[in-house]
Design a protein around this motif. Structure first.
Motif, PDB file in Angstrom:
ATOM      1  N   GLY A  29       0.819  -1.210   0.000  1.00  9.31           N
ATOM      2  CA  GLY A  29       0.000   0.000   0.000  1.00  9.31           C
ATOM      3  C   GLY A  29       0.849   1.255   0.000  1.00  9.31           C
ATOM      4  O   GLY A  29       0.561   2.220  -0.724  1.00  9.31           O
ATOM      5  N   THR A  30       1.914   1.255   0.800  1.00 13.33           N
ATOM      6  CA  THR A  30       2.813   2.411   0.856  1.00 13.33           C
ATOM      7  C   THR A  30       3.500   2.635  -0.490  1.00 13.33           C
ATOM      8  O   THR A  30       3.587   3.777  -0.960  1.00 13.33           O
ATOM      9  CB  THR A  30       3.875   2.207   1.958  1.00 13.33           C
ATOM     10  OG1 THR A  30       3.219   2.006   3.205  1.00 13.33           O
ATOM     11  CG2 THR A  30       4.798   3.387   2.056  1.00 13.33           C
ATOM     12  N   ALA A  31       3.976   1.567  -1.101  1.00 14.47           N
ATOM     13  CA  ALA A  31       4.632   1.686  -2.408  1.00 14.47           C
ATOM     14  C   ALA A  31       3.644   2.194  -3.463  1.00 14.47           C
ATOM     15  O   ALA A  31       4.002   3.049  -4.286  1.00 14.47           O
ATOM     16  CB  ALA A  31       5.213   0.350  -2.827  1.00 14.47           C
ATOM     17  N   THR A  32       2.420   1.701  -3.435  1.00 13.91           N
ATOM     18  CA  THR A  32       1.402   2.130  -4.397  1.00 13.91           C
ATOM     19  C   THR A  32       1.096   3.612  -4.227  1.00 13.91           C
ATOM     20  O   THR A  32       1.026   4.363  -5.213  1.00 13.91           O
ATOM     21  CB  THR A  32       0.119   1.300  -4.226  1.00 13.91           C
ATOM     22  OG1 THR A  32       0.430  -0.079  -4.407  1.00 13.91           O
ATOM     23  CG2 THR A  32      -0.954   1.720  -5.209  1.00 13.91           C
ATOM     24  N   LEU A  33       0.915   4.038  -2.987  1.00 13.98           N
ATOM     25  CA  LEU A  33       0.633   5.449  -2.714  1.00 13.98           C
ATOM     26  C   LEU A  33       1.792   6.332  -3.164  1.00 13.98           C
ATOM     27  O   LEU A  33       1.588   7.391  -3.770  1.00 13.98           O
ATOM     28  CB  LEU A  33       0.365   5.647  -1.221  1.00 13.98           C
ATOM     29  CG  LEU A  33      -0.008   7.057  -0.783  1.00 13.98           C
ATOM     30  CD1 LEU A  33      -1.302   7.495  -1.460  1.00 13.98           C
ATOM     31  CD2 LEU A  33      -0.136   7.122   0.721  1.00 13.98           C
ATOM     32  N   THR A  34       3.006   5.895  -2.914  1.00 17.88           N
ATOM     33  CA  THR A  34       4.186   6.648  -3.329  1.00 17.88           C
ATOM     34  C   THR A  34       4.224   6.802  -4.847  1.00 17.88           C
ATOM     35  O   THR A  34       4.519   7.887  -5.364  1.00 17.88           O
ATOM     36  CB  THR A  34       5.468   5.960  -2.831  1.00 17.88           C
ATOM     37  OG1 THR A  34       5.413   5.836  -1.415  1.00 17.88           O
ATOM     38  CG2 THR A  34       6.708   6.732  -3.235  1.00 17.88           C
ATOM     39  N   VAL A  35       3.924   5.733  -5.557  1.00 21.38           N
ATOM     40  CA  VAL A  35       3.917   5.788  -7.025  1.00 21.38           C
ATOM     41  C   VAL A  35       2.859   6.773  -7.517  1.00 21.38           C
ATOM     42  O   VAL A  35       3.125   7.594  -8.402  1.00 21.38           O
ATOM     43  CB  VAL A  35       3.686   4.385  -7.631  1.00 21.38           C
ATOM     44  CG1 VAL A  35       3.380   4.480  -9.114  1.00 21.38           C
ATOM     45  CG2 VAL A  35       4.889   3.507  -7.382  1.00 21.38           C
ATOM     46  N   PHE A  36       1.657   6.721  -6.948  1.00 25.35           N
ATOM     47  CA  PHE A  36       0.599   7.643  -7.368  1.00 25.35           C
ATOM     48  C   PHE A  36       0.985   9.094  -7.105  1.00 25.35           C
ATOM     49  O   PHE A  36       0.753   9.973  -7.940  1.00 25.35           O
ATOM     50  CB  PHE A  36      -0.734   7.321  -6.677  1.00 25.35           C
ATOM     51  CG  PHE A  36      -1.489   6.206  -7.324  1.00 25.35           C
ATOM     52  CD1 PHE A  36      -1.888   6.280  -8.648  1.00 25.35           C
ATOM     53  CD2 PHE A  36      -1.813   5.071  -6.605  1.00 25.35           C
ATOM     54  CE1 PHE A  36      -2.589   5.252  -9.250  1.00 25.35           C
ATOM     55  CE2 PHE A  36      -2.504   4.028  -7.197  1.00 25.35           C
ATOM     56  CZ  PHE A  36      -2.900   4.126  -8.523  1.00 25.35           C
ATOM     57  N   ILE A  37       1.602   9.362  -5.960  1.00 22.80           N
ATOM     58  CA  ILE A  37       2.026  10.727  -5.639  1.00 22.80           C
ATOM     59  C   ILE A  37       3.089  11.199  -6.628  1.00 22.80           C
ATOM     60  O   ILE A  37       3.015  12.318  -7.155  1.00 22.80           O
ATOM     61  CB  ILE A  37       2.535  10.807  -4.187  1.00 22.80           C
ATOM     62  CG1 ILE A  37       1.353  10.652  -3.222  1.00 22.80           C
ATOM     63  CG2 ILE A  37       3.268  12.120  -3.934  1.00 22.80           C
ATOM     64  CD1 ILE A  37       1.762  10.495  -1.771  1.00 22.80           C
TER      65      ILE A  37
END
Length: 65
Positions: A29-37
């Motif tokens: 989840g953290t990696a996904t959020l980082t990519v979206f940001i």
């Protein structure tokens, strides 16, 4: 390279899969959020650069009247 029977191959694959360290749900989840940001930041940056360059080209060519 030595030939391996299909059964031996399957055993080797299972053994290798058991060695894999899978990411936790939180890490994913953290990696996904980082990519979206980062994608959002890059999109805004390129939008602004495109707008500036478009205005410069229109000014230089005299199309901005």
């Amino acid at each position: 390279m030595a030939k391996v029977s299909p059964a031996q191959f399957v055993r080797q694959v299972r053994q290798e899969i058991s060695r894999i360290s899978w990411a936790s749900r939180r890490e994913t989840g953290t990696a996904t959020l980082t990519v979206f940001i980062m994608v959002t930041i890059a999109a805004i940056f390129f939008l602004l650069v495109d707008m500036v360059l478009s205005n410069v080209v229109q000014f230089v060519l005299g199309l901005g009247s």
